[in-house]
Design an enzyme around this catalytic site. Sequence first.
Site, PDB file in Angstrom:
ATOM      1  N   ARG A 137      -2.921  11.769 -18.329  1.00  0.00           N
ATOM      2  CA  ARG A 137      -1.547  12.064 -18.721  1.00  0.00           C
ATOM      3  C   ARG A 137      -1.601  13.232 -19.700  1.00  0.00           C
ATOM      4  NH1 ARG A 137      -2.114   6.381 -19.040  1.00  0.00           N
ATOM      5  NH2 ARG A 137      -0.794   5.256 -17.545  1.00  0.00           N
ATOM      6  N   LYS A 162      -1.410   5.132 -22.763  1.00  0.00           N
ATOM      7  CA  LYS A 162      -0.143   4.428 -22.571  1.00  0.00           C
ATOM      8  C   LYS A 162      -0.353   2.929 -22.728  1.00  0.00           C
ATOM      9  CE  LYS A 162       3.795   4.168 -19.432  1.00  0.00           C
ATOM     10  NZ  LYS A 162       4.366   4.613 -18.137  1.00  0.00           N
ATOM     11  N   HIS A 227       2.513  16.382 -14.653  1.00  0.00           N
ATOM     12  CA  HIS A 227       2.150  15.067 -14.118  1.00  0.00           C
ATOM     13  C   HIS A 227       1.771  15.134 -12.644  1.00  0.00           C
ATOM     14  CE1 HIS A 227       1.917  10.936 -15.423  1.00  0.00           C
ATOM     15  NE2 HIS A 227       2.473  10.517 -14.295  1.00  0.00           N
ATOM     16  N   ARG A 230      -1.882  14.862 -12.087  1.00  0.00           N
ATOM     17  CA  ARG A 230      -2.379  13.485 -12.114  1.00  0.00           C
ATOM     18  C   ARG A 230      -2.108  12.804 -10.777  1.00  0.00           C
ATOM     19  NH1 ARG A 230      -3.325   8.819 -15.556  1.00  0.00           N
ATOM     20  NH2 ARG A 230      -1.842   7.150 -15.151  1.00  0.00           N
ATOM     21  N   HIS A 253      -3.657   2.206 -14.970  1.00  0.00           N
ATOM     22  CA  HIS A 253      -2.480   1.461 -14.540  1.00  0.00           C
ATOM     23  C   HIS A 253      -2.690  -0.033 -14.793  1.00  0.00           C
ATOM     24  CE1 HIS A 253      -1.004   4.689 -11.459  1.00  0.00           C
ATOM     25  NE2 HIS A 253      -0.602   4.933 -12.681  1.00  0.00           N
ATOM     26  N   TYR A 262       0.398   5.759  -4.044  1.00  0.00           N
ATOM     27  CA  TYR A 262      -0.303   6.958  -3.586  1.00  0.00           C
ATOM     28  C   TYR A 262      -0.763   6.839  -2.141  1.00  0.00           C
ATOM     29  CZ  TYR A 262      -0.167   8.308  -8.457  1.00  0.00           C
ATOM     30  OH  TYR A 262       0.275   8.635  -9.719  1.00  0.00           O
TER      31      TYR A 262
END
Length: 288
Positions: A137, A162, A227, A230, A253, A262
């Site tokens: 990120r 995050k 982003h 990423r 995640h 994805y």
Amino acid sequence: MTEKMMTPLRQRMIDDMTIRNLSPSTKKIYVYVVAKFSRFHGRSPDKLTMEDVRDYRLHLISRGYQATSINPIMGALRFFYITTLGQKDAAEQIPYARTADRLPAVLTGDEVTRFLKAVSDFKMRTLFITIYAAGLRVSEAVALTAKDIDSTRMVIVIRQGKGRKDRYAMLSEQLLAILRKYWRHTRPPHWLFAGPDPSRPITTRSVQRACREAVAAARLDKSVTVHTLRHSFATHLLEQGVDIRVIQDLLGHSNISSTARYTRVAIDTIRKIHSPLERLTIETPPSA
């Protein structure tokens, strides 16, 4: 905000967020949202009802706000009513809006190359390469220090990403060589990508501005953001056959569903799948 200006209600909300270990940026956003909500109605927020929240939400919609912008605002108001005011039923009365399930923007390998070549600034180009090569990120990339590059174990240490989670990101041989060249050239004292003031990292806003300039110079779609690098990292790994749970860990995640999207944009993977139609012999219907 000085102590003189701080109301007891605002201080209580800040204390509630501190107890729950929310990040400084989240605290700042939540306080701003509640203050703006209060100013809109011209009354203290603890005097406002769920009907006032509903009116404010309709106001945001009338101003053209989309679900992706409204939901964080509702999240702040939910916290205020549920936690600070103790109204446990507020969660049902302040629902989140349904968001559009759009495909993430992804660049091809050639497009990534075009983008990186369009970045003339040495520091910025190295930063963008790092984001793509490790799937970071932008907030994680700007917070890197030289000590976070572990060449012995070939990993990058991401500290307090995050959700305030530490994790390891991959460090490829090529990225390590690029970072070593960058370090020899810049000799950063602490922050790997320092801003104009060496005691502070470069701002995410500066990175996003450089990205927009590179996108325009490379003549890429305007929807491409930092982003997107990423997203491209994750998609390209999936197309290489890397297990989705490994990609989940690399991206940091919490939920596999965040990574699973994805699979919808991994074009090379989709092309390799044979349709069940290929197992049948069907004559082409005659033309009308």
